[in-house]
Design a protein around this motif. Structure first.
Motif, short mmCIF file in Angstrom:
data_model
loop_
_atom_site.label_atom_id
_atom_site.label_comp_id
_atom_site.label_asym_id
_atom_site.label_seq_id
_atom_site.Cartn_x
_atom_site.Cartn_y
_atom_site.Cartn_z
N LYS A 38 0.83 -1.21 0.00
CA LYS A 38 0.00 0.00 0.00
C LYS A 38 0.86 1.26 0.00
N LEU A 39 0.22 2.36 -0.37
CA LEU A 39 0.80 3.69 -0.18
C LEU A 39 0.35 4.29 1.14
N ASP A 40 -0.95 4.16 1.42
CA ASP A 40 -1.52 4.72 2.64
C ASP A 40 -2.87 4.06 2.88
N GLN A 41 -3.64 4.60 3.82
CA GLN A 41 -4.92 4.03 4.20
C GLN A 41 -5.86 3.87 3.01
N HIS A 42 -5.79 4.77 2.06
CA HIS A 42 -6.76 4.80 0.96
C HIS A 42 -6.22 4.25 -0.35
N HIS A 43 -5.02 3.70 -0.34
CA HIS A 43 -4.44 3.18 -1.58
C HIS A 43 -3.71 1.87 -1.31
N TYR A 44 -4.50 0.81 -1.15
CA TYR A 44 -3.98 -0.54 -0.96
C TYR A 44 -3.95 -1.26 -2.32
N VAL A 45 -2.79 -1.76 -2.70
CA VAL A 45 -2.68 -2.53 -3.93
C VAL A 45 -3.19 -3.94 -3.69
#
Length: 540
Positions: A38-45
């Motif tokens: 992920k990048l952060d809470q709102h961008h999980y790959v």
């Protein structure tokens, strides 16, 4: 200094390794290729992972090897692989897993490059039997591609927003919108899986999870023949990075090597170029060496040597912990899965201790920036932003005060002064944090336009670092209960001692605040000025 560890695994012990780069990409990865990215809470790959998911690795990284018409998995989650031998190697910061049985070995190295937001894998499959093996390979990485909020909130609805496309050696998904606590927003992120091999010919793609499973499951997929061509576009389904390669017969001792990337980017071109660039042996090895050298050089900044060499080696990993804490916070590892990212108030100060010991040049500014989180009533902000000195009003209106929070900043400041002799830090000025909470959060006021304390002229007020420290410790010291000890409020550092808001008291921090006042008195005596400037209301 030796940081590499190699062990033999016979069971799943719940081990995992953090992978990350300074661009913000973060991963947890297990010897069975579980964990998330992920990048952060709102961008999980990849789908968000908690501690219990370490023993359920199927909805994460995987490659399927069809060997003589039997399915074997990279993650080892098949009945045929329960007796495999597993050698697990970790270092700064990569993972290598060698899985072996009587027919073949799968040797996989995984890391995150420092210059791009992808996780890359080199997967070498070798026939170690005395006979030929018929082999067909398909990557099988479900692409979650959204906020962690959507795991149980609008999971199906957000899948309807997916725009899936098969591209050259890859599967990408770009949701049209994101649905989460921030509202409905246009999405600009592209989630991807790419794969390539010099020894194998690409056959096609299976970009839709439903088609891949086809009435089976991820353990027993029945849609491996549902292959489509490059340029296929499908909207409104869950995506999977399933890239299929043509059959190949492997002679004894013959190998094939597959390169795979999993990533997130803000545009299609960067996704394609940066992912494809690492799908070859030269770039993969170069990136691995750069990553390993970067982290090895970092931990050399502070070294501990004791008689026990094994413990000495382990302490090199401890040096890395403050950096890990800055990037993973309290939210982005399986055993640290609370909150929405970022760090807590205590973390800001304790993470600086290692940087002070390493003579890091950023410490001075970070110290000053952190004091902007102090409120004028001696309490502090609880939502820490990603940028230095960034603090936010509590989005959940949770009015909590931890009774120990005011005690910790002085310890870090004192260590800095002891190391540098720089007393001038105490005379530097900084703003105060202001939101709707006042009087140790016992009262509220209307929300402010900016989160900075203002004076009577409605101008942002600045006080010295010494003033901030005096405020925190005097308020904490005098906030006492019926027995004369510091009130516990909602908790102290031992958060098991909470739920005692009305009558609880903390003996430990009564003593700590008292000792802090002694330290402050000794520091004030060393200042060149005979006067200490404080705002009028703080005078005793």
């Amino acid at each position: 200094m030796t940081t590499k560890k190699i062990i033999k695994l016979t069971t799943n012990e719940g081990f995992y390794l953090p992978l990350f780069n300074l661009k913000g990409l973060k991963a947890s990865i297990t010897p069975f290729f579980g964990g998330d990215l992920k990048l952060d809470q709102h961008h999980y790959v990849l789908e968000p992972t908690t501690e219990i998911d370490l023993f359920s690795n199927i909805f994460s990284r995987n490659v399927i090897f069809n060997v003589n018409s039997n399915l074997y998995f990279l993650n080892g989650q098949t009945a045929l692989q329960q007796e495999d031998e597993l050698i697990y190697e970790t270092d700064l910061l990569y993972q290598r897993v060698i899985r072996s049985n009587s027919l073949f070995t799968i040797d996989t190295t995984s890391y995150i490059p420092q210059d791009t937001n992808i996780e890359v894998h080199q997967i070498k499959f070798t026939n170690i039997s005395d006979s030929k093996l018929d082999l067909q390979v398909t990557t099988a990485v479900p692409l979650y591609g959204r906020s962690a909020d959507n795991l149980r909130d609008h999971r199906h609805v957000t899948s309807l927003l997916n725009q899936i496309e098969t591209v050259d050696h890859g599967v990408i998904v770009k949701p049209t919108l994101s649905f989460d606590e921030r509202g409905h927003q246009e999405n600009h992120h592209v989630y991807s899986v790419y794969a390539d091999s010099k020894e194998l010919s690409l056959e096609g793609y299976i970009p839709v999870l439903d088609d891949f499973i086809h009435g089976g499951s991820l353990h027993f997929p029945k849609g491996l023949s549902h292959v489509v061509d490059q340029g296929t576009k499908v909207n409104g389904y869950e995506a999977i990075g399933a890239i299929s390669f043509s059959n190949k017969t492997l002679e004894p001792n013959e190998s094939i090597t597959l390169y795979m990337s999993i990533g997130v980017h803000e545009d299609m071109e960067a996704s394609r170029n940066e992912s494809l660039a690492y799908l070859n042996p030269e770039a993969f090895q170069s990136g691995l060496e750069k990553t390993n050298n970067f982290f090895k050089n970092y931990v050399k900044g502070l070294q501990f040597t004791i008689n026990d060499q094994e413990t000495t080696n382990e302490l090199s990993w401890v040096v890395l912990q403050p950096m890990l804490r800055r990037y993973f916070g309290n939210s982005y590892l399986p055993h640290h899965d609370y909150g929405h990212g970022g760090r807590g108030w205590r973390d800001l100060w304790q993470d600086l201790l290692a940087l002070i010991m390493m003579n890091d040049s950023s410490v001075y500014d970070l110290l000053i920036n952190n004091f902007q989180g102090v409120r004028i009533d001696g309490s502090n902000a609880t939502i820490i932003g990603d940028k230095p000195g960034e603090f936010k009003a509590d989005r959940n209106m949770i009015t909590r005060v931890w009774s120990d929070h005011g005690a910790w900043p002085l310890l870090t400041v004192k260590m800095y002064i002891d190391e540098t002799g720089d007393l001038s830090l105490l005379e530097k000025k900084q703003f105060y944090f202001m939101d709707q909470f006042t009087h140790y959060t016992k009262k509220t006021r209307s929300k402010t336009k900016i989160n900075l304390q203002t004076d009577k002229k409605d101008e942002p007020y600045q006080g010295t670092i010494l003033e901030h420290l005096l405020l925190q410790n005097l308020v904490g010291h005098h906030n006492i209960g019926d027995h004369g000890f510091v009130r516990l409020e909602d908790a102290d550092w031992n958060d098991g001692l909470d739920m005692a808001h009305h009558k609880g008291e903390t003996i430990a921090f009564t003593h700590m605040f008292a000792n802090n006042l002694r330290i402050l008195a000794s520091l004030i005596k060393e200042l060149p000025s005979e006067e200490v400037l404080v705002f009028e209301e703080l005078k005793m």
